[in-house]
Write an enzyme that holds these catalytic residues in place. Sequence first.
Site, PDB file in Angstrom:
ATOM      1  CG  HIS A   4      -1.924  -1.097   1.217  1.00 18.26           C
ATOM      2  ND1 HIS A   4      -2.691  -1.426   2.296  1.00 18.26           N
ATOM      3  CD2 HIS A   4      -2.288  -1.975   0.241  1.00 18.26           C
ATOM      4  CE1 HIS A   4      -3.480  -2.452   2.011  1.00 18.26           C
ATOM      5  NE2 HIS A   4      -3.239  -2.803   0.769  1.00 18.26           N
ATOM      6  N   GLY A  29      -3.476  -9.095   5.484  1.00 21.18           N
ATOM      7  CA  GLY A  29      -3.289  -8.806   4.059  1.00 21.18           C
ATOM      8  C   GLY A  29      -1.916  -8.241   3.762  1.00 21.18           C
ATOM      9  CG  HIS A  30       0.819 -10.090   4.477  1.00 19.77           C
ATOM     10  ND1 HIS A  30       0.845 -10.420   5.817  1.00 19.77           N
ATOM     11  CD2 HIS A  30       0.382 -11.191   3.819  1.00 19.77           C
ATOM     12  CE1 HIS A  30       0.447 -11.686   5.947  1.00 19.77           C
ATOM     13  NE2 HIS A  30       0.151 -12.167   4.765  1.00 19.77           N
ATOM     14  CB  CYS A  31       0.409  -3.215   3.899  1.00 20.06           C
ATOM     15  SG  CYS A  31       0.120  -2.761   5.602  1.00 20.06           S
ATOM     16  CB  ALA A  32       0.305  -6.597  -0.471  1.00 25.29           C
TER      17      ALA A  32
END
Length: 427
Positions: A121, A378-381
Amino acid sequence: MVAWDRIRRDFPLLNRRLNGKRIAYFDSACQSLRPKPVIERILQYYTTLSSCGGHRSSHSLAVKTEEACEAARAKVARFINAADPSEIVWCLNTTMALNLVAQGLKWAPGDKVITTSLEHHSGLLPYWRLQEQLGVRHHIVRVDREGWLDLREFEEAMDRSVRLVSVTGASNVTGTTLPLRDICEIAHDYGSLVVVDGAQYVPHFPVDVQKEGIDFLAFSFHKMCGPSGLGVLYGRLHLLEELDSLIVGGGTTIDVEWSPNDGHVTPLFKGPPAKFEAGLQDYAGIIGAGAAIDYLSERVGMENVATRDGELGRHLLQRLLEIDGLELIGPPEPTPHRRIAVAAFRVRAGDRYIAPYELLEWMEKRTQTHCFLLRIGGHCAHPYHYSVGIDPPLSARVSLYFYNTLNEIDLFVEELDRLVRFYRSKS
Ligand SMILES: Cc1ncc(COP(=O)(O)O)c(C=O)c1O
């Protein structure tokens, strides 16, 4: 040959116990562990210097602080083969460095930015905001299901209106790398600049910004044995000279004139890197970052880090794929490209997927010998997860660094197997 067991002893956290068990730290893509020499250098700043840098105060402790900080900047420059230490700008983290590029370039109507669907992100939202604020067009090139970028598709998205290509060096979800040199070559052919999100790339591979042709590079020390909340923006000097700063204030100017007659304030700004480093900086962190560079390049060696990473990553994938019901989010080995030792996955047990919090709880509380600290979410993805049809909260991630061992991976896989059998028997 590196004595990895001796290297492990440099990391105090690995000698501690959690829930009465040994710690297997599997979350290095978020923050790595810190070795003693780095911790000691940070402590040394507070006990022996504790002063400001940036040519503010001129007493002798401030002069020593400034010298130590500039020595650290020079080390970082050598580490990535920047042409000049002035090309290294201290930032809070990768996110701030990427925002600095996005907000600092002078955009014109019709300009376009290209990113990929693999981005964190922090490598997407700065351009989403540019689109909202200034109408800069943001085009996302889709990577394939396994996290590889097709260069032909990338080139098809290019045209002369592209001002900036922003790509991650390595993914924090799939562990895959992007072909940076090819991307830079293609982008430059179209007159575009390239900023690389090096958050997962710089900690794992030797980097040469000049050879790769990278215009801007962002990375964070907390992912590479350094202090928390410190990162770098590298930029070619002439590009940094033209880039606007994100924040202004003390330390960025040569003079600030004021005319009492018309009330006009006229700042005369310094050149890079000082013009970007407003206010007092994290001097302990900067000095600690220099120690992290020494540690990685002298005590371990970046070639050794990359080799070890490959070995751990291959073993991790091979063992994970033995688990019945495990779906890897990314390519299984063998792959034609380099990748880092990161694996995201979800696990089916019977008629449902094991909830990430069940996995997390088991790995900390119900294991036999080790407390496995991994990441879920979501691992910022999120865009990448959506593009492959996986709800972001369903993804678990193991991310390793050179201090992990093959044995830790084996023990983790044994626990995963026990967990799957437990939930399968209940379904
Ligand atoms: C690929 C990637 N880019 C950017 C970031 C953001 O890094 P930071 O939080 O240090 O700004 C991360 C963090 O995990 C990352 O994995």
